[in-house]
Motif scaffolding. Structure first.
Motif, PDB file in Angstrom:
ATOM      1  N   LEU A  57       7.110  42.613  33.505  1.00 40.22           N
ATOM      2  CA  LEU A  57       7.939  42.366  32.344  1.00 40.22           C
ATOM      3  C   LEU A  57       7.331  43.047  31.120  1.00 40.22           C
ATOM      4  O   LEU A  57       6.126  42.929  30.873  1.00 40.22           O
ATOM      5  CB  LEU A  57       8.063  40.863  32.109  1.00 40.22           C
ATOM      6  N   LEU A 103      18.596  37.248  37.200  1.00 41.15           N
ATOM      7  CA  LEU A 103      18.604  38.520  36.476  1.00 41.15           C
ATOM      8  C   LEU A 103      19.504  39.517  37.198  1.00 41.15           C
ATOM      9  O   LEU A 103      19.498  39.594  38.425  1.00 41.15           O
ATOM     10  CB  LEU A 103      17.189  39.096  36.404  1.00 41.15           C
ATOM     11  N   PHE A 104      20.237  40.284  36.409  1.00 39.02           N
ATOM     12  CA  PHE A 104      21.050  41.374  36.934  1.00 39.02           C
ATOM     13  C   PHE A 104      20.423  42.677  36.444  1.00 39.02           C
ATOM     14  O   PHE A 104      20.230  42.854  35.235  1.00 39.02           O
ATOM     15  CB  PHE A 104      22.491  41.258  36.439  1.00 39.02           C
ATOM     16  N   PHE A 105      20.119  43.566  37.370  1.00 41.63           N
ATOM     17  CA  PHE A 105      19.398  44.785  37.044  1.00 41.63           C
ATOM     18  C   PHE A 105      20.301  46.004  37.027  1.00 41.63           C
ATOM     19  O   PHE A 105      21.295  46.090  37.763  1.00 41.63           O
ATOM     20  CB  PHE A 105      18.290  45.043  38.076  1.00 41.63           C
ATOM     21  N   GLY A 106      19.916  46.972  36.193  1.00 42.31           N
ATOM     22  CA  GLY A 106      20.495  48.295  36.257  1.00 42.31           C
ATOM     23  C   GLY A 106      19.786  49.122  37.324  1.00 42.31           C
ATOM     24  O   GLY A 106      18.878  48.640  38.007  1.00 42.31           O
ATOM     25  N   SER A 107      20.196  50.373  37.460  1.00 44.62           N
ATOM     26  CA  SER A 107      19.616  51.257  38.476  1.00 44.62           C
ATOM     27  C   SER A 107      18.302  51.887  38.044  1.00 44.62           C
ATOM     28  O   SER A 107      17.612  52.487  38.852  1.00 44.62           O
ATOM     29  CB  SER A 107      20.616  52.344  38.859  1.00 44.62           C
ATOM     30  N   LEU A 162       7.186  44.213  39.879  1.00 43.63           N
ATOM     31  CA  LEU A 162       7.806  44.425  38.574  1.00 43.63           C
ATOM     32  C   LEU A 162       6.983  43.761  37.470  1.00 43.63           C
ATOM     33  O   LEU A 162       6.523  42.630  37.613  1.00 43.63           O
ATOM     34  CB  LEU A 162       9.216  43.826  38.550  1.00 43.63           C
ATOM     35  N   LYS A 168      18.045  52.830  43.578  1.00 39.19           N
ATOM     36  CA  LYS A 168      18.875  51.817  42.932  1.00 39.19           C
ATOM     37  C   LYS A 168      18.011  50.714  42.346  1.00 39.19           C
ATOM     38  O   LYS A 168      16.833  50.586  42.658  1.00 39.19           O
ATOM     39  CB  LYS A 168      19.857  51.217  43.930  1.00 39.19           C
ATOM     40  N   GLY A 169      18.627  49.915  41.499  1.00 37.53           N
ATOM     41  CA  GLY A 169      17.930  48.773  40.948  1.00 37.53           C
ATOM     42  C   GLY A 169      17.989  47.591  41.896  1.00 37.53           C
ATOM     43  O   GLY A 169      18.749  47.590  42.873  1.00 37.53           O
ATOM     44  N   PRO A 170      17.175  46.563  41.664  1.00 40.70           N
ATOM     45  CA  PRO A 170      17.197  45.370  42.517  1.00 40.70           C
ATOM     46  C   PRO A 170      18.555  44.684  42.472  1.00 40.70           C
ATOM     47  O   PRO A 170      19.173  44.552  41.411  1.00 40.70           O
ATOM     48  CB  PRO A 170      16.115  44.487  41.885  1.00 40.70           C
ATOM     49  N   ARG A 203      19.291  58.638  34.251  1.00 43.36           N
ATOM     50  CA  ARG A 203      18.764  58.186  35.537  1.00 43.36           C
ATOM     51  C   ARG A 203      17.372  58.758  35.784  1.00 43.36           C
ATOM     52  O   ARG A 203      16.530  58.108  36.405  1.00 43.36           O
ATOM     53  CB  ARG A 203      19.703  58.591  36.671  1.00 43.36           C
ATOM     54  N   GLN A 213       8.455  49.315  36.789  1.00 48.54           N
ATOM     55  CA  GLN A 213       8.190  49.245  38.229  1.00 48.54           C
ATOM     56  C   GLN A 213       7.389  50.475  38.637  1.00 48.54           C
ATOM     57  O   GLN A 213       7.923  51.578  38.684  1.00 48.54           O
ATOM     58  CB  GLN A 213       9.486  49.148  39.032  1.00 48.54           C
ATOM     59  N   LEU A 216      13.309  49.564  34.402  1.00 41.90           N
ATOM     60  CA  LEU A 216      14.501  48.805  34.735  1.00 41.90           C
ATOM     61  C   LEU A 216      14.918  47.911  33.581  1.00 41.90           C
ATOM     62  O   LEU A 216      14.092  47.234  32.968  1.00 41.90           O
ATOM     63  CB  LEU A 216      14.237  47.922  35.966  1.00 41.90           C
ATOM     64  N   TYR A 227      11.789  46.016  32.222  1.00 39.33           N
ATOM     65  CA  TYR A 227      10.749  45.888  33.227  1.00 39.33           C
ATOM     66  C   TYR A 227      10.225  47.272  33.590  1.00 39.33           C
ATOM     67  O   TYR A 227      10.962  48.257  33.571  1.00 39.33           O
ATOM     68  CB  TYR A 227      11.285  45.242  34.511  1.00 39.33           C
ATOM     69  N   TYR A 274      15.608  39.518  46.146  1.00 37.85           N
ATOM     70  CA  TYR A 274      16.300  40.729  45.730  1.00 37.85           C
ATOM     71  C   TYR A 274      16.148  41.805  46.797  1.00 37.85           C
ATOM     72  O   TYR A 274      15.140  41.859  47.509  1.00 37.85           O
ATOM     73  CB  TYR A 274      15.724  41.274  44.410  1.00 37.85           C
ATOM     74  N   LEU A 314       9.406  53.687  37.204  1.00 40.09           N
ATOM     75  CA  LEU A 314      10.824  53.360  37.102  1.00 40.09           C
ATOM     76  C   LEU A 314      10.971  52.255  36.068  1.00 40.09           C
ATOM     77  O   LEU A 314      10.334  51.202  36.174  1.00 40.09           O
ATOM     78  CB  LEU A 314      11.362  52.891  38.453  1.00 40.09           C
TER      79      LEU A 314
END
Lengths: 114, 112
Positions: free
Chosen positions: A45, A103-107, A43, B42-44, A9, A37, A90, A35, B36, A88
């Protein structure tokens, strides 16, 4: 839980270190993304993989090296980074590298380069 | 290429009021749009999406409006709650239909 897990993390590294970021998705998706950030910026790519094949490198410096051993795992290998690389990072996944796929993002991994 | 901007980097609303967050995009051929939410640390997180063949879509307490004429996208949050405090940004699928272009984000603060 988003279904996309990133480790670590947080990461603090010196400019001469080598480290790796890990991403794992449990969604059965076939496309994965990195990505960047940065503060107060949209964001950006970095890399795209579709069915384990890299389909896009968005002019990323070679000190960032991605690896995708299978559709569920994605790595970002880091070496000789610069302080401006602090950001950050991602990971995201989608069903496939096609249009109209959310899109599904992680933390994310919060990286600090000293 | 596509560029995505928005009107306000920060927005403060009273708890219980409605919130409206805006995005403007440049490419009239853009055809898929997502909002988003990103909470601190946290992430988006996906909130709602809309395709160009629609001009309005509703979810639970959220509504997305798309005005293709002026290339404007908005997110409306009804009865804003403290848990809605976050950064909200839009994502627009670019003219090649491959990569999303993201807006810079609006930080929503909910006042008690």
């Amino acid at each position: 839980e988003t279904g996309v897990t990133q480790t670590p993390r947080h990461l603090v590294m010196g400019m001469t270190n080598k480290k790796s970021l890990k991403c794992e998705q449990h969604l059965g998706h076939n496309a994965m993304y990195w990505y960047k950030q940065s503060a107060k910026k949209p964001l950006e790519l970095m890399f795209v993989y579709n069915f384990k094949e890299q389909t896009e490198n968005n002019s990323v410096p070679s000190r960032f090296s991605p690896e995708c051993p299978n559709s569920s795992h994605l790595f970002l290998h880091l070496h000789t980074l610069q302080p401006e690389d602090s950001a950050l990072y991602l990971c995201a996944s989608s069903q496939e590298r096609t249009t109209n796929e959310k899109l599904f993002f992680g933390s994310g991994t919060q990286l600090s380069v000293l | 290429g596509e560029s995505v901007g928005l009107h306000l980097p920060t927005l403060s609303v009273q708890e219980g009021d409605n919130s409206i967050i805006n995005c403007a995009y440049s490419n009239s051929a853009s055809d898929y749009f997502i909002w988003y939410k990103q909470e601190s640390g946290k992430g988006p997180q996906f909130i709602i999406d809309i395709r160009s063949n629609m001009d309005k879509r509703q979810g639970q307490r959220v509504t997305v409006l798309l005005n293709k004429t002026v290339k404007h996208l908005s997110l409306q949050i009804a009865a804003t709650q403290p848990g809605d405090s976050a950064v909200y940004f839009c994502a627009v699928l670019n003219n090649y239909g491959q990569n999303f272009v993201f807006g810079p984000g609006t930080r929503l603060s909910v006042l008690p």
